[in-house]
Each structure stands twice: as structure tokens, then as C-alpha cells.
Design a protein around this motif. Sequence first.
Motif, PDB file in Angstrom:
ATOM      1  N   ALA A 116     -21.622 -21.263  52.679  1.00  0.00           N
ATOM      2  CA  ALA A 116     -22.726 -21.200  51.718  1.00  0.00           C
ATOM      3  C   ALA A 116     -23.853 -20.329  52.254  1.00  0.00           C
ATOM      4  N   THR A 117     -24.097 -20.376  53.565  1.00  0.00           N
ATOM      5  CA  THR A 117     -25.151 -19.563  54.158  1.00  0.00           C
ATOM      6  C   THR A 117     -24.851 -18.087  53.996  1.00  0.00           C
ATOM      7  N   ARG A 172     -25.179 -17.027  50.361  1.00  0.00           N
ATOM      8  CA  ARG A 172     -26.573 -16.904  49.942  1.00  0.00           C
ATOM      9  C   ARG A 172     -27.191 -15.634  50.525  1.00  0.00           C
ATOM     10  N   ASP A 173     -26.891 -15.336  51.784  1.00  0.00           N
ATOM     11  CA  ASP A 173     -27.435 -14.132  52.407  1.00  0.00           C
ATOM     12  C   ASP A 173     -26.917 -12.870  51.732  1.00  0.00           C
ATOM     13  N   ASP A 200     -26.220 -12.615  48.663  1.00  0.00           N
ATOM     14  CA  ASP A 200     -26.591 -12.649  47.243  1.00  0.00           C
ATOM     15  C   ASP A 200     -25.318 -12.587  46.377  1.00  0.00           C
ATOM     16  N   SER A 249     -19.690 -27.677  45.617  1.00  0.00           N
ATOM     17  CA  SER A 249     -21.040 -28.129  45.296  1.00  0.00           C
ATOM     18  C   SER A 249     -21.032 -29.454  44.569  1.00  0.00           C
ATOM     19  N   HIS A 253     -25.984 -27.236  50.286  1.00  0.00           N
ATOM     20  CA  HIS A 253     -25.961 -25.840  50.738  1.00  0.00           C
ATOM     21  C   HIS A 253     -25.279 -24.955  49.708  1.00  0.00           C
ATOM     22  N   VAL A 302     -27.317 -24.316  46.574  1.00  0.00           N
ATOM     23  CA  VAL A 302     -28.346 -23.293  46.766  1.00  0.00           C
ATOM     24  C   VAL A 302     -27.762 -21.903  46.539  1.00  0.00           C
ATOM     25  N   SER A 303     -26.550 -21.678  47.015  1.00  0.00           N
ATOM     26  CA  SER A 303     -25.918 -20.368  46.825  1.00  0.00           C
ATOM     27  C   SER A 303     -25.574 -20.101  45.366  1.00  0.00           C
ATOM     28  N   ARG A 340     -27.591 -21.186  42.910  1.00  0.00           N
ATOM     29  CA  ARG A 340     -28.822 -21.284  42.127  1.00  0.00           C
ATOM     30  C   ARG A 340     -29.445 -19.908  41.973  1.00  0.00           C
ATOM     31  N   THR A 341     -29.888 -19.610  40.766  1.00  0.00           N
ATOM     32  CA  THR A 341     -30.556 -18.349  40.474  1.00  0.00           C
ATOM     33  C   THR A 341     -31.491 -18.574  39.303  1.00  0.00           C
TER      34      THR A 341
END
Length: 1518
Positions: A110-111, A114-115, A117, A205, A219, A222-223, A225-226
Motif C-alpha cells: 500500500a505504501t 500510494r507513493d 499515485d 482494504s 493502509h 489510503v492508497s 482514497r482520492t
Amino acid sequence: MAPITSPSAHAPSATLPALLSLKAVAELDEQIRQATHIIRLPSGWETIRDEGERLEATKTLVRARAAWVLRWILDKLKDEDDSGAQARANPRAWKLVDWMLFILPASRSATQLRDADFLTILEKALEDNFEKEFVAQPSTPMAESTHKDTSESSETVQEDPKPSRKRKRTSGANTPSKRIAPNVSGREELFVAIVTVVKAMVAKSGPAENYGTSVSSEHMKVSLRTESAQAARIMKFWLMALQKLVAVPHASTTVAWDGLDDHLSLSFMLGIWEHRSVEANDELGASAEQFSAECLIPILVLHDMIHNACVSAEMVPFTPTARINATQTLERLLARHLFAPARASFLAAASSRSSKNSEPKPAAADALATNFQPLRAKIQQAAEIHDTAEPIPDSFSPMFRAVPRLLDMAIKFSPIRSPKSKIAGRPWIEAVFVVLAECAGCPLEAPKFPSPRPSIEALENSLRVLADHSIRISSNILEDLFWFHSGLKFPENRKGVVHWPLVASLIKLDPDVFLPKPRAQADSNDRPGDLSTTLFDHISKQGARYDSLPKTPEKGIDENGGFFPTSNDSQSEHVVDAVIKPLVSAFARNRDLLGFVSRWDAQLCKKVEVTPAKSWNDPGRYQQASIWEDDRLSLTLALLFEQSLTQTQILGLFETHQKRISRLRKTLKSKPDRDTQKLSESFGKAHSSSIILMALLRTHFSDETVETLKPQLLSLLASFAFLVSNEHYRAGAEMSLAWNLTCQIWTTLWPVELHGSPDLQTQYFESIVGQACHDVGKITFFDSIAHSYDRRTQGSTSSHPHESAIGLAALAFILVVCENLLTISSWTETIGGTISLPFDTLLAKGVEPDHLAKILDLLCGRYAHLINHIDLEARSSVVENMITGISGVYDAATKEQLAASISQSLLKIASSDTVERYLAELSAAVSNISDTGSTNLQLSQTAVGMLSETPPYALSRHQREDFLDKLADSLATNPLNASSTLSIMARLMELPNSTAKISRSADALFDISQILHDNKLESDSTLAVFQTLVELTLDRVLENKDQSQNAKYLGKFTSKLASATKKARKCFPARLSILRAVFAVQKNPIMLPVERYLEFLGNCLNEASGSAENILDAFNAIPSGMLRGQVELLGSAQPALRKWMEPSFPLDNLFVGEGFDDTDAFSSPTWLRLHKTLERFQLYPNMTVFLKLSQTLLRKELSAQEQKTILDSIRDGVSTLSACDAVDLVGTLIRDTQDQDQRSTFRIIHILIAGLDEACVEDLEYKQQRLSILPILCQQLARAHDPAIFNAILDSVDTILRDKLFLVSQHNFESVLAAIVSLSSRASPALPAEHVPAIYARLCESTRLILLLHRSRLGGRYHLLVQLLQNLLLCLFLPNAGRGAALPAWLQPSPTKLSAANASHYARLLSTLCSPTTSSVSKHAVGRSQNSLNDPVKAAKEYASHHLYPLLAAFCRFQLNGRLQPEVREKLMPGIWDVVAVANMDREALDGMNAGLDSATRSVWKGLWGEWRRGFGKRDGE
């Protein structure tokens, strides 16, 4: 599935340097291959789907390496240059991401997502690959080579709009800034790969119990979510991708769509949407603005495509469950993000208006109008294209179709379950309707330009939706729609046409809008208060010139409203049925039928205005029929007069119109030429009164009413007695109407006045009948003008009336008068000469064929008995004229109907003398077939047809034998009608005819066969009739074979047979029919031994003498019982059959591999016969081969009778199998079932099961195999989507339950019960809706079998039975809007109405449960004492009473969520009363049920209980 192969042990260990070195590699696929090699993924990793295999493959992996690979591939995907676009279009890149997500824990993956995008990567991938159109290309080698050759063309290569000037560091051939667009199959694979990645992320999720800890799932959330805008764009591109893939032709798709069905549920895309960040100012959190702007149009288009996917054969098919789930998901999205916030805003605004005590005004759904702005813009764009006279593109069609569907969704998702809530929710529905009408291009204002036809259709369908849901809206809205968009007035500066379908939809929804209002006056906008008069005036103006409407509609759309066919008659019929008749019912329902009659009268009187050039004495004045004279309108009013008007009102109507007729009579008596204008008005009013009086007289008035109307009727009869003879009236009136009305008046007055008044009989007989006879005489000449004149379409201005129509009406009047007067003895002699006149019209030469058919229908049908009153000498000529007249009718169906009518009428009603003359003339006409003249030939063929309608018992033996001889002679002289002639001869031979030529001469049958052969008349139907004739003839001879004549006949016939079977080359099909008939009739093979018969057939087959089909039929005529066990007979026939089949279809190679090499070696008729021959003579190597051949043949396009022939052969073949072999064969067939063979396989299985016996076999394996049949069938039954498969499996199940009890165990019984429960629930397969009544009846019958024969196995499983009964009961209810989700799939999405017969089936099932038979409750109680004092029936009822209260509770609850049709309820309630009576035996359970019900359901139960106590409770001791 690809095997898992471990990578080499010498793989490099340094992951990061190796990954960085991949930049030098040219192709992305090669980079991915090396990357997977670095982290030790097994070969074939792309195809591994199973989670267990993936876990096994990842045991040797290092998760750190996987993290580096995930980062590397995400960097590739987010790259914004051409390499990034290529990576996002590569399915293998997405599959690698999916693998890394599977390997890595959610927190680490997930990190990185997210990084990187990820959602932006996903958006770009969907936009680049699915936003633009693509063309399906065939996946053939030619197509592939063409693609390679044109890879640099503009169609397959996309130039980068902004190429970079910097030199790329990567080397190789990847430098040009061009991107190759993936083809259809590549896009499908890419979409599946993207969906798989999103699915994995959404799953991680989810709840913590599925994937790690709740922290890890957060986590991943969050990835995902937009902001709402990006989430809306992703949803838009996702929906567009689905559109592209759904629109791909089925032949072009390579992905298994059964695997994509779950993606159509849209749950994975919704996982991203649900995690979006909602704006702070969005109170409801619906993101309606972004959703509407980005997603509305894609959702509507996809919804339309999915809805039409089951109709179009080119689009990709879905399973019914996937289609329903996807449709429901899309509709819920619209309801949640568009309708719900708009409705909340609407209710809040309405509440604020009511709190301010402002004047009540129609509320507007402004928020909904804003949400639907994209739809409105699209339709506005289509209207602009229409205004330029260009055709509207097909891409706009989903927008127009979406309008009524959106209205249906708004109603479905509104809380309007009860009448009270429906009234409360009507303002919201009105507002939605107005908004959608404006979106469709039909606002409530005067249009400046004509609306396009699709807009009008959208408005029509929206009105139909309201009508289907029984929701009425404000009359002001409907008036505006009628006034502005019906085409009557607007647009003012353009000539338009009336949209009759829209008018019909408005009337269907609320016809009261068109009724006159109290003290109605024109408003300030010059709008009339009485819309019905305006509508009727326009119908009158346009009704006479429907053919003037445009005949070149836009793109196939009918410009006159899309409602009428091209013919004028059909147009007027639709106006009457859909516009005028509903308004008539509305007037009657509002107690104002006289108001409609007055308006009808006004329109009829305006008929003169249609043709103003016509003067009162112009013969063509009434030849242009008005739409108001339509006979169906008159019949509709006739049904309403008695029940809608009082006796005083009826009397007033008669007096009004009788005075008009009398006034015209007085005017014509005095000075008719003095004032032509006044006389013209009198004629117009009299014509209108005649039509209204005709409708009144068609009403079945009571005797009291007729007695009251007697003075008016007598006055009318006197007036028409004068008018039909008056020259001025005859010159200007429609005389056919006058004669029909006079006939109706006479018929009404006869029983109440004329029957008992000789003076009136004499007076009117002399004055009216004489003129009628004169008019009947006018039928006898042929007028070319009259023949070509068509009163409805030509509008001829000829100076001659339609004499034939007048003559027909006068003829009907004469027949009615004669029939009535013949009931009085004093008129018998007087009336005889008058009766002959109608029959003399048949002598007329040149009578029009249509009128001749109508004359014959009168004379040969209802009034055929009048021929008995004609002079005896004239009857023969009359009958001859009848036969001659029928032969002159052109239409074959009409001729057949008239022939049957005269035969039945004369034989039942006519006297014996008349019948004798009829049969004599018929015999003479049959004998005319020897004449080759066309007239005599037509006459003789008509006589043969009439003879076929004559039952043999109505003829004496002499007459039958005479007809047989003449028919046999007719075959020799003119055999063209051989089939019907032989059919009549066969019917006549059903009775003894010992002296007929065919029964005396042994050569007769052989002569007929030679005639058939010489004239090439040996068709299958003719040979079948001829064989029946031979069988009947020989059967009569063999019954009395000891008589000298019959013995002589048989001797000569046997010698003829011996001669016919000597030389096979002289054999032909007709002679084979004789041999087959002989073999079928003879009880002992005396005339034709079996050995000689088989030898002769073998010679015929191998010498190719005659048709192979007929020879095979002759082989198959031998009964299977005669051949079974006869090795010598089989041995004599098999070589000849094998020798004949060898060149085309070698039996030794009959079965090759898993199918047959070629079944096209013979035609289908030959295969049917050959299939039976293979079974009859055991030419197959084993039964499995024979059944495989049978399945192959059953896949062909065969009729029901041909399929039955094959199944009968299979039944005969498997009857010789042992029980063990049959059970083994059933197991083999079930295991080897393929989709294409399921229909035939299960029908064969049913045959095998029906033939099983309870053999005493001790083999335990055999017993287990035997008991495993029923559970497997139940599993297949629960998944059957084809009605044929469903019926075949259920036939087998019912056969086992009914007759094969040794196949039923407790487990098997529960399997059957569970399968039927599944079929009646929402988990059932989606069977076609047209079979719903039959499906329901079969489920009820199977359940009833369980109760009748296996009740003792229920035991503690009553909960399953009660659940089944609840499911079946629910199917009988018509659910309220939005409450049909619990119904079976074969009743969705639009619930099909079950009939009263289905309710009877269910009531019978309940009666079987509540009133068990003694055998059903004691059949399995073997050890029970016969002298027990306990009543088993009562014990069974008591046991059932403990379990029936849930069924009663469900019945009460279903009434709140649906409704029963009156006829269904009537048939259902007897079963419900039985349930209440039995449940009453356990009052404690009923009390507990009552305590657990909610208030609404308890009220229903209270009413049901009270009704039962009043009707049945006292009878049961209550």
C-alpha cells in the motif's frame, strides 16, 4: 493449467542492480521476463490463478525482491512518456503487479502504491486504452499478417500529439514516438488484468479477518482514497471500458465472458468510488455534481447496452444473473447519487413553502434538473441535428431510451408501497416526470420547432410507465403535453402531423383530461375547455384523408406518429381502438355517455363538410366512409347503452332520432325539390341518426325496455318502409345502411309486435319485401365501375351507387323476413316463391367473387334450412347452383369454409329429400372430373372437397359404393387431386362397401398404385393415405375371408403379390405401400411370408429400384417383437442393409473418436428411417455407439414428430438392456454430458430410467450406483437454464418418484426437495418467461408427488417443505414496485403473471398436504399393526398443524408487499382455508404466530381468521 516449473538455481541474487540493468533491454515484455526470473517466479506464472498454487510458487521467493520489483513496475507504469503508455497497455505488467500484491503484505504494497499515485496510473490506463473507439478485427492468420503489414498506418498507429525533442536514453527500436493500439482481444485481456489488480486492492482494504490486521487494511484504503473528481473520472473510464467490451461482436471476443460476469457487478470499481474524499460542502456525501458531470452518460449507455444484450445476437451474451446484478448496481448508483439528493432537496423546498403558507404551485425538482443536465444537453444536440434535416445518429438512441427508464427507477426507488404513500409521493413523481420531459425535448411550453420523433417516443414511453404503475399526475401537465406536443396546433408556423401514439398514451393514463369540465370556457391562452371536441374535430378533418400524410418518413420512422400501418383502413382502426373507444369508456364511466353520443352525432352530421362539392342527390355523397361510421365503434356503444343509460334516456334518444327520420319522410312526401340546402341538411341528420339507431338496436335491451320503445320502433319501420321505395331517398342515401337498419328494426319488433299482427305482416311484406327483391336482382349484373370501386381508398365520384352492397343488405333482410314468417303456417305457401329468389342469385353470371362468397355464406350457413321450402323440382337446380357457386370462389380458405358449412348444414337441418338431391348433385359433380375442361375440373374438385366434409355414416351403402367407384374412375382420368381423393375413399372404407369395385376386384388397388407411379404422385402424404386405404380394404376382406367373393379376391390378390415380389427392378413406392399394408394387416404371414418380404426388400435396396426412404420404411414396418430373438431373420436382412450403407456410411467405422465423421451422407428424412432400421435390425456395434448417433441426429433441426420417432427407436433399443447395463449407461451419459448434447442426453436418460426394473442384484456397487442417479439429476435440475433440459430432467425425477421407488433413499428424497426449493427461490436459473405457467405447474405437481407417495420420509424436514410452499405462494403475487427481488429468476425482471390455473395447482397441493390419503400416510408403515385404533390420517394432520403457521404468516405478509389477481385469489383461497383448518388444530402455535406479527401483518391475519370463522369455522366446531 500450466505446470509450475521452478527457476534455475543459478539466478542472480542482487535484485536492485539487476533491475536497474533492465533499462538497456529494448522490449518491455523481455524486461518483465527477466524481472520475474530475478525474483524466481516460476515459468508460466501468468496463467496461475489458483491461490494454493500461488502459495506453493512463492515459498522460494524473497519478499524484499518482490518489493523492489513492485517499485520497478510501478515506475514503468507511471512514466508519462511513450514507454509508460506502452507499459500501461501491456497486460503482463498488470499481471506482475497482481502477483506482487499477492506476495507482499498490505502495509508494504500500500505504501508503494500510494507513493506511485496508483489511481492516477489507473486513470491514465483506462483513458488511453478505452476512451476512444476501436474496431473488432477477426483473429485469423490473414488478419494477423495484414496487421503486421499495416502496423505503421494511421489506423493502427497513434502519433504522439506532442513528441519530445530530447533524445531518449534507452537504446533500441523504441525511439519513435508511436503507440500501437491494441486490438480487441488485447483490450479484453488488458481489462481483465486491470480488474484483477483493483480486485486485489479492494479485497485487502476489506475486513481484517480476511486480510491481516485492520491497520493493514487502513493502509490500503489510503492508497484507494482520492478526491471526488478523480474518482468520478475513473468510474467514467471504467464504464466506457465496459461499453467497448460489451459492444464487441460475440464472434470477435476471445475472453471467456463467464469469467467476466463478476466484473460486471461493478463492485471493484465501486470500491474506489466509496473510498473517495467527499467535499466539505456536500452535506449528503453523494458527490452528485461530479457524478452527474462524469458518470451519468456512461451509466445510461452501459445500462442500455446490458438491457439490449439479451436481444442482440451480435453482442456479447451474459448470464442472466450477471445482467440482473449489473443492472441493479447501475440503478442503485443513480438512485443514491442523483435521485436521493434531489428528492431530499425537493422535500425540503416543499416543506419550506408550506411553512410560509404560500400559494400552492407545482413544485419543481431543480436539483434533479441540474443533475440531468448532461442528458438534456445530449438530447438537445440530437434536436439540433434534426433541425438541420439530417438523420439523428444511432449513438443518441440510448439517451432517448433512458428517459422512460429513469422515470421507472424514480418510481421504483420511491417509498410508494401503499395507496396513501402513493398519494403523498405523487408531487415528487410529477416533478421527475416534468424534468425528464424537458430533458427529452418536450417542455411544458409552446415549441418553436417540431420535436424529433425519438423525443415524442420517449415521452410516450414515459406516459406508459406511469400507466403501468397506476400513477396519475396533474391534469394540467397532461393538458400542456397534449396541447403543445400532440401536433394539433404547435408549432404554429409549420405544418405538422398529429402524434397519435402520444395522444393514445395520454388517454390511457388519464382519459378524464379530455372530458368536458363543468362550465368550461376558453382560457386566456385561447385554449378550449373541452379537449374532446377539439380532438374529435381534428379526427373528422383528417379521417377522410389519411392517405395524404407524408409517405417518406425520416430514417424509417413513420411521420404520422409511428402508430398506423400504411393502409387507410388500418389507420382508422387504430384511431378507433386507441383513441375513440377509450374516450367512450371514460364518458360512460363519468355518467355522461349521452355527452359522447351528442358529440358523435355532431361529427356524423359534419360528414357533408368533408366533401362539400357533393349535393344531396349525388350518388357518391355517402360512398366516402367516415371514421365515425366504423362498425367497432358502434359495437362498443351497443355494449354500454343498457348499463350506462336509464330507460328514460334511451327513450329520449330513440325519440330524437326517430323524429329526424320522420321529418325526412314528411319532407320527401311533400315537395322534395323546393329547398335543396334544407333537404341536404335533413339527409345528413337522417344519415347520422341511422348510424346511431343501428348502434342502439344492437344493444340487448330487456323486454321491458323494448316494450317501452315499441311506438318509436313502429314509427321507424313505417318510415323506412316508405324511404326504401322513395326515388329521392334512394338517390341520395346510403341504401345498404337503410336495409341493415330496417332488418334490425324488423328483428326487434318481431317477437313483441309483428309476430301477432297479421295486418302488419301483410302490409310490410308487400311494401318492403317487394322493393328488397328488386334490389336483390341488382346483384345479377356485373358493373366494371362497381368492381373497381373501393369506397374507403379510391373516393370515386361515379354516378352509380354500390349496387352489390345494397343487394347483399336487401338479401339479408329477405332471409330474415322469410325465416320469421315461416314460423306461421299461413305464410308457408306464400313465402315459397320469395325464398327461391335469393337462391336464384346463384345463377347470376358475373357476380363479384367477394360478394359471391358473402351470398354463399348467408345461403349455405345460417339460412341453409330455407331450401326445404323450395319446390321439390327446383331443389336440384338450387343445390347445383350452390356447388357451382362455391367452385367460383377464388380464396381457398373461404371455399373450404363454405364447403364445410353447406355439408354440415344440409345434413343436419335439411329434409331427407333435400339431402338426396344434394348427394345426387354431388355425385354428378364428381363424375364431371372426366371432362378436361377447366370449369368442370374446378367444379369436380369442389365437389370432392365438399364430399370430404360429409361423414360416411350420413351416406347409405349404395351411395358410398357409388362414390367409391366414381372416385376410382376419377383417378384414372385426372389424378391431379389424388391425395384428397384417396383420403375420401379411405374415409368411406371405414364402413362396409362389399360391392364397390375396390372391394370386388383384386386389380383395383394395383391399378391405383400404377396410376400414382405413372403420374409421379408418390409423395409421402399420398402414399400414407394410399396405404391406409389398402389396409382398410384388406381388413374388410379378411374379416369375412371365408365368403366366396372374398376368398376369390384373396386368391387373386395373393397371386398379384407373388408376381409383384418377383422382380425387384419393377418395384416402385406405391407398390411398396401395398406390401407394407399387407404385412401390417395379415395376422398370419399367409399372403406375404416374412422371409420373402425381407429378401425382396434387400433386392430392391441394392438394385436401387425405388426410393431408399420408402424401402427403409418397408423394412421398419416389421414389428420389433417379430425380429427380436430371430437370428435367421436378422441374418437375412443385415447383409443387404450393410451392403447398401457401405459406400456412403460404413458401419464398421460408424464411431470414430468422440464423434461421427459425417452425418451429411444422407438427408434428414433418410436418417430418421435409417436410425430406426439400425435399431430394428441391430446394426450397431453397441448401445453406446447407437446413443451417440442418436444424440447427433437430435441436434439437427427436426420437428417434434421427427424427434419422437428417434426417441421411440431409442426406447425400443434400450428395452433389451439388462438393469445393470441400463444403470451403467445412465451414469456414462451423465458424466459425458456436453452443452450441445444436454437436451438429447437427458431425454435419453428419462427413457432409460423409465425402463429400469427392480432387479434382485446383490452387488453393493451396483446398488450405490443406482442410488446415485437421483442426486446427480437434482444437481443438474437446479442449474437448468433451458426449458427442454428442465422438462427432461423433471420428467426423470417425477418418474422415479412415481414408479421407481427403489431409486429413492432418504438422502435422495432430501435432494429432490432441496432442488425444488432452489428452483422456486431467487437462486433459480433464469428460464424463459414464456414458459413460466408451465414451470410453475410442474413444480407444484412434483411437490404433490412427494406428498402423495413419500410423505412418510418428511419426518423432521417440514421446514424444507414449508419454505418450498412459501416460495410457490409468493410466485402467485404480483409484487408492488421495487418488491420483486425475492422472486425466482424466471419471474424477473418484469414479473410474469401466473394464471388462475396455476393457483388451482397450488390449492390442490395444499389440499393434498392438509387432507392426506390413507395410502400416503401408511404406505411405508410396514411394521404397524393393522388393528391399531389410531387414525393415521388424523395423526398426519396433527403433525402438519405444528408446522403450518409460518405459511399463514407468509400469506399475510405477501399481501402487504403485493397483490393477487381476482381470478387467482378465487382459485387459491380453497387451499388457504384448508391450511387454516389444519393449523387450527394447534391453537397454541397460532397464538404464538399472532403475537410475533407486526401490526400491519396482524391486521391482515385478523381479517383472514374472521373470514374463515364466518365461512368454515362453524363447520369445524369453532
